[in-house]
Design an enzyme around this catalytic site. Structure first.
Site, mmCIF file in Angstrom:
data_model
loop_
_atom_site.group_PDB
_atom_site.id
_atom_site.type_symbol
_atom_site.label_atom_id
_atom_site.label_comp_id
_atom_site.label_asym_id
_atom_site.label_seq_id
_atom_site.Cartn_x
_atom_site.Cartn_y
_atom_site.Cartn_z
ATOM 1 N N THR A 1 0.865 -1.181 0.000
ATOM 2 C CA THR A 1 0.000 0.000 0.000
ATOM 3 C C THR A 1 0.904 1.235 0.000
ATOM 4 O OG1 THR A 1 -0.207 -0.337 2.397
ATOM 5 C CG2 THR A 1 -2.089 -0.943 1.033
ATOM 6 N N CYS B 1 7.198 1.652 5.498
ATOM 7 C CA CYS B 1 6.346 1.713 6.690
ATOM 8 C C CYS B 1 6.349 3.113 7.294
ATOM 9 C CB CYS B 1 6.810 0.687 7.729
ATOM 10 S SG CYS B 1 6.538 -1.021 7.231
#
Length: 429
Positions: free
Chosen positions: A88, A263
Site C-alpha cells: 500500500t 512503513c
C-alpha cells in the site's frame, strides 16, 4: 472453517508474496494447505525453486511445506480463506495508492464463494477495509458480507532484517466483521503465532492501531532530526546529548536519521489522507513528515557547506555514498531516502559514487536510475556512511584514509564511528 482448514479439507490463499506475504504463507503451510499467489511471474518462478526474491527467507524454510506457488488467478478459486498482503504505497503527491489493494480485492472477489473468509493485512487508514475493499468484494462476487462471507483485518508487524522479532514471536492483532469471524480468524492465526493473539473490538480499531504504530515512530524520529539540526547550529553533538539524557529512566532513546522504507515513511500519509477527507488538517503529523522528508536536502546542503569551507568547489568534488537500502542488513531499496540524498548532491553538481553490499545493482538502476559500483575507488573528497550494514560496523580510520584524498570529510549518518578522527573532518547527525 478453522477445523476444515486444519484437516486440509479447505485451503488458504495468500495474495501478495513480498516481505510480509511469503513468510506468512510458509508459516501457515506448516499446518494448512496453502496457495501462494503473486502477479509477478518471475518472483513465483524463484519461489518455486525455494528462493526468496527479497532475500529474507532462507531456502530451508521452504522445505516440508504444503504450499503451491502460482501467478494464475484461476487457482484462487480453490481457496476458502484469503489473506491479502499486497503493498500500500503512496504516489508522487504523497496520496495513498490503493490500486494494488483494489486489484487484489477484484481477484479475490472473483474467487469468493459462500462461507469464505477474507482477511486484509496491508497497512491502510481506518475504514479502508469496510469502505473501500468490501464493496469491491461484493461487486465481483455478487455476495454479501455477513450473509454469505466474512471479512477481517490483521495488521502485519514484520520487521525486515530482524532475526529475533519474527512473525511467530510478535503478538498478532486480529479483528473480524462479527464475533464468528473474529473467533475463526483468531484460531487460524493462533495456530502459528507463539506470542499470542489480541482480539481487537472492531476492524477500524485494528486498522488504526497499525497505522499509529509507525506514525508514532515517525514523529519520535522527526523530533530527534529537528533537535539534531538545532544542536548542530549550537556546535553540540546530538549523540552525546542522547546518551546524557538517556540516563533518566523514562527518556526514550530515538535517534536522528533518514526515514525511508515502506512503513514509517509511508503509513502516516494514510492517516493524513483520511483525516483531511474528514475535514481535519493534522498539525503534528504533518510537521513530522515534513521534517523527515527534508532531511536528505539538509544533509546534502551540510556536506556542500563543509566542502566549500575547505576550499573545494562542489562541481569538482567526488563523494562516496555507502548504503542505499532503507535500513541496515536488508536488500530492500523501496522509498530509500539515500537515493533522495544522492539526487540532492547531484543538484549541486557533485559527482557521486554509490556502493552497497546488500542491494541489487539491477534494482537500483531500474528504480532510481543510479549505478551501484562494485567497489569504491581511492580518490574521494568525502564519504557518507548512510546505512549501518554489518559490513560497515568495524571500519577504521585507515580504511577511510585509503579511499580518500587529502583533507577529506566523513559524514557518519548512523553514528557508527568514534567522533574524534585525527586526519579527517568528521560529522554525524
Amino acid at each position: 472453517m478453522y477445523h476444515q482448514l486444519l484437516n486440509k479439507e479447505k485451503k488458504i490463499a495468500v495474495i501478495g508474496l513480498g516481505y510480509v506475504g511469503l513468510p506468512l504463507a510458509l508459516e501457515l503451510a506448516r499446518h494448512f494447505e496453502v496457495i501462494g499467489f503473486d502477479i509477478n511471474e518471475a518472483r513465483i518462478g524463484l519461489m518455486q525453486k525455494s528462493i526468496d526474491p527479497s532475500r529474507e527467507v532462507p531456502a530451508t524454510e521452504f522445505a516440508d511445506r504444503t504450499i503451491r506457488f502460482t501467478h494464475c488467478p484461476d487457482n484462487l478459486r480453490e481457496a476458502h480463506f484469503f489473506i491479502v498482503t499486497v503493498p500500500t504505497p503512496v504516489n508522487e503527491f504523497k496520496v495513498p495508492d490503493l490500486r494494488p489493494l483494489y486489484k487484489a480485492s477484484e481477484l479475490v472477489g472473483k474467487a469468493l464463494k459462500r462461507g469464505d473468509y477474507v482477511v486484509y493485512e496491508s497497512t491502510v487508514y481506518p475504514g479502508c477495509t469496510e469502505e473501500d475493499c468490501l464493496p469491491v468484494l461484493e461487486k465481483e462476487s455478487g455476495l454479501l458480507v455477513g450473509a454469505d462471507f466474512k471479512i477481517g483485518y490483521s495488521p502485519e508487524r514484520i520487521n525486515p532484517g530482524d532475526k529475533k522479532q519474527t512473525l511467530t514471536t510478535i503478538l498478532k492483532v486480529v479483528s473480524g466483521s462479527d464475533p464468528e469471524a473474529l473467533a475463526a480468524i483468531a484460531a487460524v492465526y493462533g495456530r502459528i503465532i507463539k506470542a499470542g493473539i489480541y482480539q481487537a473490538p472492531s476492524i477500524k480499531v485494528a486498522e488504526a492501531a497499525k497505522v499509529i504504530e509507525n506514525t508514532q515512530r515517525d514523529l519520535n524520529i522527526s523530533l530527534m532530526n529537528e533537535l539534531a539540526i538545532i544542536f548542530d547550529l549550537m556546535g553540540i553533538d546530538t549523540q552525546e546529548v542522547i546518551q546524557a539524557a538517556g540516563t533518566k529512566w523514562n527518556f526514550l532513546k530515538f535517534y536522528p536519521g533518514l526515514v525511508g522504507g515502506h512503513c514509517i515513511g509511508v503509513d502516516p500519509y494514510y492517516l493524513l489522507h483520511k483525516s483531511k477527507k474528514l475535514g481535519y488538517i493534522p498539525q503534528v503529523i504533518n510537521s513530522g513528515r515534513r521534517i523527515n522528508d527534508e532531511m536528505p536536502a539538509y544533509v546534502a546542503k551540510k556536506l556542500v557547506q563543509m566542502l566549500i569551507q575547505k576550499g573545494k568547489s562542489p562541481h569538482t568534488t567526488k563523494v562516496l555514498v555507502m548504503g542505499i537500502t532503507f535500513k541496515e542488513n536488508v536488500a530492500d531499496i523501496r522509498n530509500s531516502k539515500v537515493a533522495d540524498l544522492i539526487k540532492e548532491l547531484m543538484e549541486y553538481s557533485v559527482r557521486v559514487h554509490l556502493v552497497d553490499p546488500q542491494a541489487s545493482a539491477e534494482e537500483v538502476a531500474s528504480t532510481y536510475n543510479l549505478t551501484l559500483q562494485q567497489a569504491p575507488s581511492n580518490d574521494y573528497d568525502a564519504v557518507i556512511v548512510a546505512v549501518a550494514h554489518k559490513e560497515y560496523q568495524n571500519l577504521d580510520e585507515g580504511y577511510f584514509e585509503s579511499i580518500t584524498k587529502a583533507d577529506p570529510i566523513l559524514m557518519d549518518l548512523k553514528g557508527l564511528y568514534p567522533q574524534q578522527r585525527a586526519r579527517m573532518a568528521y560529522w554525524r547527525l
